[in-house]
Write an enzyme that holds these catalytic residues in place. Structure first.
Site, PDB file in Angstrom:
ATOM      1  N   MET A  12       0.690  -1.255   0.213  1.00  0.00           N
ATOM      2  CA  MET A  12       0.144   0.064  -0.036  1.00  0.00           C
ATOM      3  C   MET A  12       0.882   1.371  -0.005  1.00  0.00           C
ATOM      4  SD  MET A  12      -3.089   0.887   2.817  1.00  0.00           S
ATOM      5  CE  MET A  12      -3.166  -0.719   3.284  1.00  0.00           C
ATOM      6  N   CYS A  13       0.456   2.193  -0.812  1.00  0.00           N
ATOM      7  CA  CYS A  13       1.566   3.371  -0.706  1.00  0.00           C
ATOM      8  C   CYS A  13       1.073   4.478   0.063  1.00  0.00           C
ATOM      9  CB  CYS A  13       1.591   3.820  -2.440  1.00  0.00           C
ATOM     10  SG  CYS A  13      -0.076   4.614  -2.796  1.00  0.00           S
ATOM     11  N   GLY A  14       1.825   5.357   0.490  1.00  0.00           N
ATOM     12  CA  GLY A  14       1.478   6.326   1.226  1.00  0.00           C
ATOM     13  C   GLY A  14       2.383   7.477   0.849  1.00  0.00           C
ATOM     14  N   ARG A  50       3.664   0.085   7.163  1.00  0.00           N
ATOM     15  CA  ARG A  50       2.836  -0.036   6.273  1.00  0.00           C
ATOM     16  C   ARG A  50       3.646  -1.290   5.152  1.00  0.00           C
ATOM     17  NH1 ARG A  50      -0.706   4.811   4.674  1.00  0.00           N
ATOM     18  NH2 ARG A  50      -1.240   3.227   2.840  1.00  0.00           N
TER      19      ARG A  50
END
Length: 115
Positions: free
Chosen positions: A1-3, A30
């Site tokens: 998952m990107c942030g 993450r």
């Protein structure tokens, strides 16, 4: 998952490196896709500040060999910056495992991000 993290100051300035680093650390849970770096802020035209984490704090417990590994990683980073056409204006140790560079670069910033 990107942030994605970022800061905008409507008035005045602050220690952007400390703020960005705190936000990146908050995203660390993450997973391994975190980059551990940020390119941010113009200090002058085409001069950018790059803060790069070369290791995790926990890795430092590995002793002397880890210190040598950090030197090798730093050298590789500096070679890649040079190969991309960036000029290192200033290099400072931000922490025992992170570097802060000021770089002159007039190319595509995505090139640096991809490195």
């Amino acid at each position: 998952m990107c942030g994605i993290v970022g800061l905008i100051y409507r008035s005045g300035t602050d220690d952007i490196g400390r703020g960005i680093t705190s936000m990146l650390q908050a995203l660390k849970h993450r997973g391994p896709d975190s980059t551990g770096f940020a390119i941010y802020g113009l200090s002058s035209p085409e001069v950018y500040v790059l803060r790069l984490k070369l290791a995790e704090r926990e890795e430092l417990a590995r002793g002397f060999r880890m210190r040598e590994e950090l030197k090798a990683r730093r050298q590789k980073v500096e070679e890649r910056l040079k190969d991309a056409g960036a000029e290192i204006v200033e290099a400072k140790e931000a922490t025992a495992y992170a570097m802060r560079y000021r770089i002159a670069f007039d190319g595509d910033l995505k090139t640096l991000a991809d490195l």
